[in-house]
Structures are given as structure tokens and as C-alpha cells.
Write an enzyme that holds these catalytic residues in place. Structure first.
Site, PDB file in Angstrom:
ATOM      1  N   PRO A  99      -9.434   1.245   3.239  1.00 55.11           N
ATOM      2  CA  PRO A  99     -10.738   0.613   3.246  1.00 55.11           C
ATOM      3  C   PRO A  99     -10.600  -0.879   3.455  1.00 55.11           C
ATOM      4  O   PRO A  99      -9.945  -1.574   2.684  1.00 55.11           O
ATOM      5  CB  PRO A  99     -11.304   0.921   1.858  1.00 55.11           C
ATOM      6  N   GLU A 100     -11.215  -1.349   4.511  1.00 55.32           N
ATOM      7  CA  GLU A 100     -11.320  -2.786   4.737  1.00 55.32           C
ATOM      8  C   GLU A 100     -12.733  -3.181   4.332  1.00 55.32           C
ATOM      9  O   GLU A 100     -13.461  -2.368   3.769  1.00 55.32           O
ATOM     10  CB  GLU A 100     -11.023  -3.106   6.212  1.00 55.32           C
TER      11      GLU A 100
ATOM     12  N   HIS B 238      -6.409  14.685  -7.415  1.00 55.67           N
ATOM     13  CA  HIS B 238      -6.283  13.228  -7.307  1.00 55.67           C
ATOM     14  C   HIS B 238      -7.529  12.495  -7.800  1.00 55.67           C
ATOM     15  O   HIS B 238      -7.702  11.319  -7.515  1.00 55.67           O
ATOM     16  CB  HIS B 238      -5.972  12.828  -5.870  1.00 55.67           C
TER      17      HIS B 238
ATOM     18  N   ARG C  51      -2.864   8.485  -2.842  1.00 58.99           N
ATOM     19  CA  ARG C  51      -1.620   7.704  -2.860  1.00 58.99           C
ATOM     20  C   ARG C  51      -1.523   6.754  -4.054  1.00 58.99           C
ATOM     21  O   ARG C  51      -0.456   6.191  -4.293  1.00 58.99           O
ATOM     22  CB  ARG C  51      -1.490   6.929  -1.541  1.00 58.99           C
TER      23      ARG C  51
ATOM     24  N   ARG D  56       0.152 -23.817  12.441  1.00 53.57           N
ATOM     25  CA  ARG D  56       0.722 -22.595  11.866  1.00 53.57           C
ATOM     26  C   ARG D  56       1.525 -21.857  12.929  1.00 53.57           C
ATOM     27  O   ARG D  56       1.021 -21.549  14.005  1.00 53.57           O
ATOM     28  CB  ARG D  56      -0.416 -21.715  11.333  1.00 53.57           C
TER      29      ARG D  56
END
Length: 287
Positions: A2-3, A104, A123, A166
Site C-alpha cells: 500500500p502506497e 493471518h 507477511r 544530490r
DNA sequence: CCCACGACCTGTGGGC
DNA sequence: TGCCCACAGGTCGTGG
């Protein structure tokens, strides 16, 4: 997984059920996820009323009337789903997290509204904590986070300043939550393609004109993904168990060997590894 | 300081 | 069909 768009979609789905609700029971099925649950976790939640459900970066934040905030990060496979009492797959029972293996399901929050919220995470890269609301901003999870990309605090100037001199490549730089918060592997690949920027370019070498395009591309891809309910690759579901559908709009992510979708571009999508993660890009239009 | 890489954990999909 | 390997939306820690 999930972003930002997925977490925001989950927040919007949970909010009508949780805001103003009181937690009448909490079932915690194991002592830890990625990290241990905090001490007395279930006891500190039980009886609390959730005043607001918010999001910062990829974190969900439930403001409690106890002075604490429940903080949750979904890691790769974490999902929160709602279940109305008695409307599970088996009548009269909970299925908890549509389509997920119930072994889970690690936490269930039972509200006083006939609705429960289950957290399922195969996970267990996700984690939760209870943090004093007054000191949330100083907590290590939040103190160093960059601006929200959909807020006014994020602009071309954000990237101009963060990227100046950078040397790290722009792809890995955009995954750095201290620069801008909430992007992950999918949306970074898609935003760079939209902005026609090569992922291996040193961040400090991206021109101001490209950074202006990149800022707009980040905004547009996130907004469109939220509108689509996020992207489902495998595990992600919205709070009511539905699939997201922004994955159908991917132009590069997961499309190795496909022709580039950019009009009049003759390129082919390629995959490489940067910082240990797959990057998908078009070597022709992403000059 | 930078970067690459492994670790965490489980599931799935592809190739043979 | 079955087995093994590669890989998966995220982050953190280590070592060169």
C-alpha cells in the site's frame, strides 16, 4: 503494497464506520507484527472512542478520546476490512478481510455500531503503535517525514531544494520518505514516466523544467489512483473488500517488454533494479 | 556520506 | 502434477 493512494482509499472506506464509534472489544491474535504490539494494547483500546481517522504518508491514524493515537502501517500485505455483523460470507459469521486467509487476521476491532474492523497481514511487515497524540509529531515515525505530496506544502521548490547537488538517482530519491512522503515503487515509476525523466538520472541533475513536470506528475498519478480506489496487484483491497482498479492504468509498472504507451514513442518498457527494487521505464521517451 | 545488499515473512506464479 | 526459484506494494540495519 500500500502506497499513499491505497492507504487513503482504506481511510475513506473505514472513516464512516469508525469516526465517532466506540471500541467495545478488541481481539488480538498474536503478540507482534513486524514489531511487538505496545504493552496492554487491547486494554488501552477497549472503551476508547475514535474521534477521527486520518492519514499521514502511508500511516493510518485513529485519534482516540484517551489522548492516544492508534498508528498503523500496512507494510506490504496489510489490509483493514470492515464487516457488518451478520453479513459475512457465512451468514451469521465473520469472514474478516474478504479474500484473505483468516489465519493471518491478527487483530479485530469490534465497535458499538454493529461493525467490526479486521487487520489481516500475511507477511506481517505492518506494525501498529499507540502514541500520545500531543507528541505525535516528535515521534521517530513522523519527525523526519517530508511533505504530503497532495498538500500545498509540496511544490516544485520542494524537489528543487531537496535534490540540489544530490548524486543519488532520482528514482531512489523519490522513494525516500524524508523528501516526499507516501510514494512507493509503483507510483514513482509511473510519475517518472509521465514526466519523461530517466530513473537513473542523478537527482541533482534533473532540470527545473523537469522537476516542474515531475511535481505535477506525482500529483496527477496519486489523485487518479485515489479516484480509482488504489491499485490491486495481489493483496490490496479497499476497506469493503473491493479491488482497486488503477493497475489497469499503469503505463510502465509491471509492463516489461510492452510497447511504450506514450503517443508517438517507439520505445519498449524495460525493467532494471535500483536499490534492490524493480524499476520499469521507457529508455526512449524518458531521456 | 553513499550504496548495495540482506533481513524480516509468506504466498504466488513461472519455468522445467 | 510437482518442485524450486524469483519476486512481491516497505522499511531497517549492516558492512564495504
Amino acid at each position: 503494497m500500500p502506497e499513499l493512494p491505497e492507504v487513503e482509499t482504506v481511510r475513506r472506506g473505514l472513516a464512516p464506520h469508525l469516526e465517532g464509534a466506540r471500541l467495545v472489544a478488541v481481539r488480538q491474535n498474536r503478540p507482534d507484527l513486524r514489531f511487538p504490539f505496545p504493552d496492554d494494547f487491547a486494554a488501552r483500546l477497549t472503551g476508547a472512542t475514535i474521534q477521527a481517522l486520518e492519514r499521514r504518508a502511508k500511516y493510518l491514524l485513529a485519534r482516540l478520546d484517551t489522548g492516544e493515537t492508534l498508528v498503523a502501517h500496512l507494510g506490504m500485505t496489510g489490509r483493514f476490512t470492515i464487516e457488518v455483523d451478520g453479513e459475512g460470507e457465512t451468514p451469521g459469521q465473520f469472514h474478516y478481510a474478504a479474500g484473505a486467509d483468516p489465519k493471518h487476521t491478527h487483530l479485530v476491532l469490534v465497535t458499538d455500531r454493529g461493525v467490526s474492523v479486521a487487520y489481516n497481514d500475511a507477511r506481517r511487515f505492518g506494525y501498529m503503535d499507540l502514541i500520545a497524540t500531543a507528541r505525535l509529531g516528535e515521534h521517530p515515525y513522523f519527525a523526519g517525514l517530508g511533505p504530503e505530496p497532495l498538500s500545498d506544502a509540496f511544490s516544485t521548490a520542494t524537489l528543487v531544494s531537496a535534490f540540489a547537488a544530490r548524486k543519488q538517482n532520482v528514482k531512489v530519491s523519490l522513494l525516500d520518505q524524508r523528501i516526499v512522503a507516501g510514494l512507493g515503487n509503483i507510483y514513482v515509476c509511473e510519475a517518472l514516466h509521465r514526466a519523461r525523466i530517466h530513473p537513473e538520472r542523478a537527482a541533482g541533475d534533473v532540470t527545473p523544467a523537469q522537476l516542474k513536470r515531475l511535481t505535477a506528475a506525482i500529483r496527477s498519478v496519486l489523485e487518479e489512483a485515489i479516484t480509482a480506489g488504489g491499485s490491486t496487484l495481489r493483496d490490496y483491497r479497499t476497506a469493503d473488500g473491493a479491488l482497486g482498479y488503477f493497475q489497469h492504468s499503469f503505463k510502465v509498472y509491471g509492463r516489461e517488454d510492452d510497447p511504450c504507451a506514450k503517443p508517438r514513442c517507439a520505445g519498449v518498457v524495460r525493467r532494471m533494479v535500483q536499490g534492490g527494487r524493480s524499476t520499469f521505464f521507457c529508455g526512449v521517451c524518458q531521456g
